[in-house]
Design a protein around this motif. Structure first.
Motif, short mmCIF file in Angstrom:
data_model
loop_
_atom_site.label_atom_id
_atom_site.label_comp_id
_atom_site.label_asym_id
_atom_site.label_seq_id
_atom_site.Cartn_x
_atom_site.Cartn_y
_atom_site.Cartn_z
N LEU A 176 -7.32 -8.51 -11.28
CA LEU A 176 -7.42 -8.36 -9.82
C LEU A 176 -8.32 -7.17 -9.47
O LEU A 176 -9.12 -7.23 -8.53
CB LEU A 176 -6.03 -8.18 -9.21
N THR A 177 -8.19 -6.09 -10.24
CA THR A 177 -9.08 -4.94 -10.04
C THR A 177 -10.53 -5.37 -10.24
O THR A 177 -11.42 -5.06 -9.42
CB THR A 177 -8.73 -3.81 -11.02
N ASN A 181 -10.20 1.18 -2.16
CA ASN A 181 -9.38 0.77 -3.31
C ASN A 181 -7.95 0.40 -2.92
O ASN A 181 -7.18 -0.06 -3.75
CB ASN A 181 -9.33 1.88 -4.36
N THR A 226 -5.70 0.31 -13.48
CA THR A 226 -7.13 0.10 -13.70
C THR A 226 -7.99 0.48 -12.50
O THR A 226 -9.17 0.14 -12.46
CB THR A 226 -7.39 -1.37 -14.08
N GLY A 227 -7.41 1.20 -11.52
CA GLY A 227 -8.29 1.79 -10.50
C GLY A 227 -8.01 1.46 -9.06
O GLY A 227 -8.58 2.10 -8.18
N LEU A 228 -7.17 0.45 -8.77
CA LEU A 228 -6.86 0.18 -7.37
C LEU A 228 -5.64 0.99 -6.94
O LEU A 228 -4.95 1.59 -7.76
CB LEU A 228 -6.60 -1.32 -7.17
N VAL A 238 -5.55 3.85 -22.13
CA VAL A 238 -6.10 3.23 -20.92
C VAL A 238 -7.61 3.45 -20.86
O VAL A 238 -8.35 2.61 -20.34
CB VAL A 238 -5.36 3.76 -19.66
N LEU A 252 -13.18 -5.28 -7.19
CA LEU A 252 -14.31 -4.34 -7.25
C LEU A 252 -15.61 -5.04 -7.64
O LEU A 252 -16.67 -4.41 -7.66
CB LEU A 252 -14.00 -3.21 -8.23
N GLY A 278 -3.13 -8.04 -13.02
CA GLY A 278 -3.47 -6.89 -12.18
C GLY A 278 -4.82 -6.29 -12.55
O GLY A 278 -5.62 -5.95 -11.67
N ALA A 279 -5.07 -6.17 -13.84
CA ALA A 279 -6.37 -5.64 -14.27
C ALA A 279 -7.47 -6.60 -13.84
O ALA A 279 -8.56 -6.18 -13.42
CB ALA A 279 -6.37 -5.44 -15.79
N ILE A 292 -5.37 -1.96 -1.52
CA ILE A 292 -5.22 -3.39 -1.21
C ILE A 292 -3.75 -3.68 -0.92
O ILE A 292 -2.87 -2.94 -1.33
CB ILE A 292 -5.69 -4.29 -2.37
N ALA A 296 -3.09 -3.44 -11.68
CA ALA A 296 -4.21 -3.04 -10.83
C ALA A 296 -4.21 -1.52 -10.64
O ALA A 296 -5.26 -0.87 -10.64
CB ALA A 296 -4.12 -3.74 -9.47
#
Lengths: 335, 324
Positions: free
Chosen positions: B130-131, A23, A84-86, B107, B135, B127-128, A25, A81
């Motif tokens: 990009l996630t 995760n 949302t998990g990165l 969230v 993934l 950004g979201a 980056i 990012a």
């Protein structure tokens, strides 16, 4: 123990964390470099100071993400990012460029957790080069840690040597809060012992780089090396203790106060501008917590309240020098 | 009714719109009564945009919103009770009373926050996205913004980045006629906003933002493109706001007759009702009973919020860091 440069330490920390956690980056301008250029050129830059060389080749374009010159988009995307998990590590190249994207740092990333009632975390790092000494002048050479330290929600890291650079960067990437990671550009070629294996250094824990009895010198970033040199030079006549806080937020006042209570004399050295800076912060905390321990009034040594000049002779005057550190220590001993 | 939209989705859209209308209408009344602290910006008149977009999203998809964000929050699934508590800055609020009207977020529902910085949504949504891309989830993200935000550099940077990195993001520009107190004809230099997005190299459409079905159809296409790896789209949805920039805004910049015309000709709920009754898919009784349920739900939520205690003083110092 293997000897590596500050630049290699940064590279190794990023590489090992990217190997450990998919995760993680990297995102920024020219962190790979060469997109749209000649065949085989991609990855040839590896960030402007070369600290990211080889990472594109190892991890590819999906994890070493080159962007247009768009700092707001870079840092804002890193924040989105992270939500949302990165675990993004954004690069601003020269940290001075924070001026065009500070909203993403201090109004967005730094505030989400509080504004959202604790229902999120923002595990991101913003890396960039700071500091004077290369003649790159007012917009490419600033000491920005006091500005960032003023912002609740940010952590601010300022490594002074290769060992700390690796351990603190690994900690920054694993940390669940937004971290400003400031790399002093004059230190990139500095060498020191750096273990091959991954390790982390906790934030808010200062490092005593020289032990002493007579004077406490708190130094930040590049000034730690200067203070160490002076302490070594004076060893026969004055016993100087040097403290490197390593992070300016959180700031380890406990260790500083403990040292001042032992020595009774305090000098704070910082390359940043003087108003509302780390020198004032350290001295005011010592005055509040332990003024009775001070045998003499504390000394403060910083850059003047000016932008960074371009001319080499003026820049030399701007940056606190070993000579001025020595004079300040002697003044404390005479008083 | 649109051929591509099933009855349940349409009803979900109507429920969202009616919930927004009731919530905002009650908040307007409470604001006038002096019970709502701080500033509040209401979404009435634009309900079809939030609904038409968000019926195509799941909790795994993200949205980033604006200072006029209550509608987006409701459409993205934020719960009404905690939202009402937040509006009144009460204990149990969706952000513990520490965010307020302009920072409502959940969230866990993919709602990355109302955002008090104009243009703040665009880079976050990138950004979201990009996630999602990194993934490989096929999730999408939406950046809601107003016509005012469409002039911000953050938006231009984000649009270019989204095209360059082929991010699964949809920029929803809600052209509501005014950037704060300044008309869009003055503050947007080009003939429209979506043509600028097109110039960045993405599909861009201008849509009637008072028509739920028009918004929904455009979003269905944009979301499918993004989920398939086709990159970003901009949807410029035109729907004027009925209220001021903020509650209490005297609105000296627009004619009183404009509001009368909007209520008569551009009410997204009336337009929805007339479309579905013409198609014969949904009965008036069905919609009326939904209305009654929602009105009661909002009334109950606000009553609870009015009675709720303020946050504990200790809350001042919590939630700044995950660890420090």
């Amino acid at each position: 123990m293997p000897v590596k440069s500050f630049r290699e330490a940064i590279n190794e920390a990023l590489r090992q964390e990217m190997e450990r956690d998919s995760n993680v980056i990297l995102i920024g301008e020219d962190i790979a470099g060469g997109h749209g250029g000649i065949e085989g050129g991609i990855g040839s830059t590896g960030s402007m100071f070369g600290a990211l060389k080889g990472l594109y080749d190892q991890f590819g374009a999906s994890r070493v993400i080159d962007t247009p010159i768009s700092e707001s988009a870079i840092v804002g995307a890193a924040a989105g990012a992270a939500l949302t998990g990165l675990r993004p590590v954004a690069e601003l190249m020269f940290m001075d460029f924070f001026g065009v994207c500070f909203d993403q740092i201090y109004n967005q990333a730094a505030k989400f957790r509080y504004m959202f009632g604790g229902n999120c975390s923002v595990p991101m790092v913003v890396r960039g080069a700071v500091g004077a000494g290369y003649g790159s002048a007012a917009q490419h050479a600033q000491a920005l840690w006091p500005i960032f330290s003023h912002v609740p929600g940010l952590k601010v890291v300022l490594p002074s040597n290769p060992y700390d650079a690796k351990g603190l960067l690994i900690q920054a990437i694993r940390d669940d809060d937004p971290v400003m990671f400031l790399e002093h550009k004059v230190l990139y070629n500095e060498k020191g012992e750096v273990p091959d294996e991954p390790y982390s250094i906790p934030f808010g824990e200062a490092n005593v780089t020289r032990s002493g009895e007579d004077v406490t010198v708190v130094a930040f970033g590049r000034m730690v090396g200067f203070a160490n040199d002076v302490a070594d030079k004076l060893r026969q006549e004055i016993s100087v203790e040097v403290i490197d806080p390593r992070t300016t937020s959180p700031l380890d006042m406990e260790m500083i106060i403990e040292s001042v209570e032992h020595t009774g004399r305090l000098l704070v050295v910082d390359e940043a501008n003087p108003l509302c800076g780390m020198c004032s912060e350290v001295i005011s905390n010592v005055a509040i917590e332990s003024i009775g321990a001070l045998k003499v009034a504390p000394e403060k040594l910083s850059a003047p309240h000016t932008p960074v000049p371009a001319a080499p002779n003026l820049e030399e005057l701007y940056i606190p020098s070993r000579d001025r550190i020595e004079s300040s220590i002697r003044k404390l001993m005479v008083s | 009714m649109s051929a591509s939209l099933d009855k349940n989705t349409a009803l979900r859209g109507y429920e969202i719109m009616k919930t927004i209308r009731e919530f905002e209408t009650r908040i307007a009344a409470e604001y006038a009564a002096g019970t709502v602290p701080g500033m509040t910006h209401l979404y009435i008149g634009q309900e079809a945009v939030a609904a038409g977009i968000c019926v195509h999203l799941s909790n795994a998809d993200s949205t980033a919103s604006t200072h006029r964000g209550h509608g987006h929050c409701i459409a993205k699934g934020c719960e009404i009770g905690p939202m009402a508590l937040e509006l009144f800055r009460k204990e149990g609020g969706i952000c513990k009373g520490k965010g307020g009207s302009m920072h409502i977020a959940d969230v866990s529902k993919g709602m990355l926050g109302a955002n008090a910085i104009v243009g703040g949504s665009a880079p976050l949504a990138c950004g979201a996205a990009l996630t999602a891309k990194t993934l490989g989830t096929q999730n999408v993200s939406v950046a809601f913004m107003g016509d005012g935000a469409a002039n911000q550099g953050t938006v231009f940077e984000s649009m270019n980045l989204a095209v360059v990195l082929k991010l699964p993001v949809i920029f929803v520009v809600e052209n509501n006629g005014y950037g704060e107190h300044t008309g869009v004809d003055y503050h947007v230099g080009s003939k429209d906003i979506c043509s600028r997005s097109a110039a960045f190299g993405m599909p861009a459409k201008k849509i009637d933002g008072t028509d739920f079905f028009a918004v929904s159809a455009a979003m269905a296409e944009a979301a499918a493109l993004a989920r398939a790896g086709g990159g970003p789209t901009t949807l410029e949805c035109c729907a004027k706001r009925w209220h001021g920039h903020y509650e209490g805004d005297p609105q000296a910049y627009r004619a009183k007759s404009e509001l009368e015309e909007l209520r008569r000709d551009a009410d997204p709920l009336i337009i929805f009702r007339s479309k579905v009754s013409a198609a014969g898919d949904v009965s008036v009784a069905e919609l009326d009973s939904l209305d009654a349920k929602i009105t009661q739900q909002i009334s109950d939520a606000v009553d609870v919020a009015l009675r709720a205690p303020q946050p504990a003083p200790a809350e001042l110092l919590t939630d700044v860091y995950a660890s420090y």
